[in-house]
Design an enzyme around this catalytic site. Structure first.
Site, PDB file in Angstrom:
ATOM      1  N   TYR A  20      -2.080  -1.143  10.413  1.00  0.00           N
ATOM      2  CA  TYR A  20      -1.533  -1.474   9.226  1.00  0.00           C
ATOM      3  C   TYR A  20      -0.195  -0.629   8.098  1.00  0.00           C
ATOM      4  O   TYR A  20      -0.034  -1.340   7.721  1.00  0.00           O
ATOM      5  CB  TYR A  20      -3.586  -0.370   8.269  1.00  0.00           C
ATOM      6  CG  TYR A  20      -3.377  -0.949   7.005  1.00  0.00           C
ATOM      7  CD1 TYR A  20      -3.606  -2.143   6.472  1.00  0.00           C
ATOM      8  CD2 TYR A  20      -2.955   0.540   6.438  1.00  0.00           C
ATOM      9  CE1 TYR A  20      -4.232  -2.875   5.012  1.00  0.00           C
ATOM     10  CE2 TYR A  20      -3.175   0.260   4.296  1.00  0.00           C
ATOM     11  CZ  TYR A  20      -3.361  -1.379   4.025  1.00  0.00           C
ATOM     12  OH  TYR A  20      -3.323  -1.848   2.705  1.00  0.00           O
ATOM     13  N   SER A  65       1.024  -1.418   0.408  1.00  0.00           N
ATOM     14  CA  SER A  65       0.042   0.407  -0.036  1.00  0.00           C
ATOM     15  C   SER A  65       1.054   1.313  -0.207  1.00  0.00           C
ATOM     16  O   SER A  65       2.047   1.359   0.188  1.00  0.00           O
ATOM     17  CB  SER A  65      -1.020   0.404   1.123  1.00  0.00           C
ATOM     18  OG  SER A  65      -1.463   1.017   1.793  1.00  0.00           O
TER      19      SER A  65
HETATM   20  N1  NAP Z   1      -8.819  -1.122  -1.222  1.00  0.00           N
HETATM   21  C1  NAP Z   1      -7.969  -0.203  -1.291  1.00  0.00           C
HETATM   22  O1  NAP Z   1      -8.133   1.073  -1.208  1.00  0.00           O
HETATM   23  C2  NAP Z   1      -6.335  -0.747  -0.932  1.00  0.00           C
HETATM   24  C3  NAP Z   1      -5.138   0.389  -0.972  1.00  0.00           C
HETATM   25  C4  NAP Z   1      -3.731   0.105  -0.810  1.00  0.00           C
HETATM   26  C5  NAP Z   1      -3.611  -1.661   0.060  1.00  0.00           C
HETATM   27  N2  NAP Z   1      -5.052  -2.549  -0.492  1.00  0.00           N
HETATM   28  C6  NAP Z   1      -4.358  -3.779  -0.451  1.00  0.00           C
HETATM   29  O2  NAP Z   1      -5.629  -4.739  -1.502  1.00  0.00           O
HETATM   30  C7  NAP Z   1      -5.013  -6.066  -0.868  1.00  0.00           C
HETATM   31  C8  NAP Z   1      -6.584  -6.379  -1.149  1.00  0.00           C
HETATM   32  O3  NAP Z   1      -7.291  -5.500  -0.717  1.00  0.00           O
HETATM   33  P1  NAP Z   1      -9.148  -5.335  -1.130  1.00  0.00           P
HETATM   34  O4  NAP Z   1      -9.421  -3.503  -0.468  1.00  0.00           O
HETATM   35  O5  NAP Z   1      -9.277  -6.256  -2.326  1.00  0.00           O
HETATM   36  O6  NAP Z   1      -9.213  -5.785   0.128  1.00  0.00           O
HETATM   37  P2  NAP Z   1     -10.900  -6.432   0.257  1.00  0.00           P
HETATM   38  O7  NAP Z   1     -12.261  -6.707  -0.736  1.00  0.00           O
HETATM   39  O8  NAP Z   1     -11.597  -6.628   1.977  1.00  0.00           O
HETATM   40  O9  NAP Z   1     -10.377  -8.448  -0.048  1.00  0.00           O
HETATM   41  C9  NAP Z   1      -9.741  -8.977   0.538  1.00  0.00           C
HETATM   42  C10 NAP Z   1      -9.672 -10.583   0.833  1.00  0.00           C
HETATM   43  O10 NAP Z   1      -8.679 -10.972   1.322  1.00  0.00           O
HETATM   44  C11 NAP Z   1      -9.024 -12.129   1.472  1.00  0.00           C
HETATM   45  N3  NAP Z   1      -8.778 -12.800   2.810  1.00  0.00           N
HETATM   46  C12 NAP Z   1      -9.327 -12.191   4.129  1.00  0.00           C
HETATM   47  N4  NAP Z   1      -8.797 -13.013   5.181  1.00  0.00           N
HETATM   48  C13 NAP Z   1      -8.808 -14.051   4.698  1.00  0.00           C
HETATM   49  C14 NAP Z   1      -7.461 -15.059   5.271  1.00  0.00           C
HETATM   50  N5  NAP Z   1      -7.087 -15.236   6.690  1.00  0.00           N
HETATM   51  N6  NAP Z   1      -7.524 -16.140   4.846  1.00  0.00           N
HETATM   52  C15 NAP Z   1      -7.882 -16.087   3.155  1.00  0.00           C
HETATM   53  N7  NAP Z   1      -8.320 -15.436   2.565  1.00  0.00           N
HETATM   54  C16 NAP Z   1      -9.079 -13.484   3.467  1.00  0.00           C
HETATM   55  C17 NAP Z   1     -10.558 -11.970   1.172  1.00  0.00           C
HETATM   56  O11 NAP Z   1     -11.752 -13.555   1.658  1.00  0.00           O
HETATM   57  P3  NAP Z   1     -12.309 -14.039   2.036  1.00  0.00           P
HETATM   58  O12 NAP Z   1     -12.944 -13.179   3.385  1.00  0.00           O
HETATM   59  O13 NAP Z   1     -13.742 -15.029   1.697  1.00  0.00           O
HETATM   60  O14 NAP Z   1     -11.534 -15.436   2.201  1.00  0.00           O
HETATM   61  C18 NAP Z   1     -10.931 -11.138   0.521  1.00  0.00           C
HETATM   62  O15 NAP Z   1     -10.759 -11.747  -1.298  1.00  0.00           O
HETATM   63  C19 NAP Z   1      -5.316  -5.628   0.490  1.00  0.00           C
HETATM   64  O16 NAP Z   1      -3.453  -6.356   1.189  1.00  0.00           O
HETATM   65  C20 NAP Z   1      -5.062  -4.552   1.027  1.00  0.00           C
HETATM   66  O17 NAP Z   1      -4.952  -3.593   2.337  1.00  0.00           O
HETATM   67  C21 NAP Z   1      -6.146  -2.071  -0.834  1.00  0.00           C
END
Ligand code: NAP
Length: 241
Positions: free
Chosen positions: A146, A133
């Site tokens: 975070y 991030s």
């Molecule tokens: N969205 C943003 O603005 C943003 C910005 C910068 C970085 N990021 C990073 O991008 C990545 C994805 O973020 P996102 O926004 O797409 O998040 P999200 O919508 O909350 O999706 C998170 C994913 O992780 C899976 N997950 C969570 N806990 C898990 C576990 N214990 N075992 C296996 N899978 C697990 C969830 O699936 P299940 O619940 O089905 O397990 C889901 O598929 C993260 O690392 C986040 O920090 C996001």
């Protein structure tokens, strides 16, 4: 790839499939994961959906051991509980460290072991992409844990890159700004927060998922064959000021 059931992970899986990858999709939610796999198969791709809580190391290792070969790992699963530093509970601290740091490390170790076992392994090489991030490069209010976890993975990226380069395994990070996903929906639904976030982004908008998935496909591909140990900031300029 981890965290493939929704948000950035689901879109990355589809983008990697369009680029020709055969995918193994991991997350805990069977129905959502199957939905992503079906979208890939319907468009002519190949994907296997495996339910796995990656914080459970033995569960994850069993999954990896059952695979014949792995060339690319996208470490995408992550969580964030935004809250003031003084209000962070031990439970929230532990959950974020368990997924964002510990599981990311152990998943990487298990997958890289598989890459190293491949016959003709130097020629095969491999690519690991950690989704960190912009918060892995700067600090921000209500994000101490975070930020700490994402800075940790930025460090892991560099150290893995140096150690694994002799095996032709490249390790990089992508570091996005705010994107619209289920993770950020509750924060971005607050107009005050949304305006604050946009005010910090010189390009003046929240990121689109395809602006990150394209970077992940690039880092996974041979077009990035001399790139290792770097972090690609996809932040509309947030960290440039
Ligand atoms: N969205 C943003 O603005 C943003 C910005 C910068 C970085 N990021 C990073 O991008 C990545 C994805 O973020 P996102 O926004 O797409 O998040 P999200 O919508 O909350 O999706 C998170 C994913 O992780 C899976 N997950 C969570 N806990 C898990 C576990 N214990 N075992 C296996 N899978 C697990 C969830 O699936 P299940 O619940 O089905 O397990 C889901 O598929 C993260 O690392 C986040 O920090 C996001």
């Amino acid at each position: 790839m981890t965290g493939a059931s929704r948000g950035l992970g689901a879109e990355t899986a589809i983008a990697l499939s369009s680029a020709g990858a055969e995918l193994v999709l991991l997350s805990r939610n069977r129905a959502a994961l199957d939905g992503v796999a079906q979208r890939i198969v319907a468009s002519g791709g190949r994907a296997k959906a495996l339910v796995c809580d990656i914080t459970n190391a033995s569960q994850f290792r069993t999954v990896v051991d059952s695979m014949e070969r792995l060339d690319v790992l996208v470490n995408n699963a992550g969580i964030n509980f935004p809250e003031p530093f003084m209000e962070v509970s031990e439970d929230h601290l532990d959950q974020q460290i368990a997924l964002n740091v510990r599981a990311t490390f152990l998943v990487s170790q298990a997958v890289v072991r598989k890459m190293l076992e491949a016959p003709n392994r130097h020629a095969c090489g491999g690519a690991v992409i950690h989704v960190t991030s912009q918060m892995g490069h700067v600090g921000s209010p209500r994000r101490t844990v975070y930020c700490m976890t994402k800075h940790a993975i930025e460090g892991l990226t560099k150290a893995m890159a140096v150690e694994l380069a002799p095996h032709n395994i490249r390790v990089n990070a992508v570091a996005p700004t705010f994107l619209e996903t289920p993770m950020t929906a509750p924060f971005l639904a607050n107009p005050e927060f949304r305006d604050w976030a946009i005010s910090k982004i010189p390009l003046g908008r929240i990121g689109r998922l395809e602006e990150v998935t394209g970077a992940i496909v690039f880092l996974a591909s041979s077009a990035a064959s001399l790139i290792t140990g770097t972090s690609l900031l996809i932040d509309g300029g947030w960290t440039a000021q």
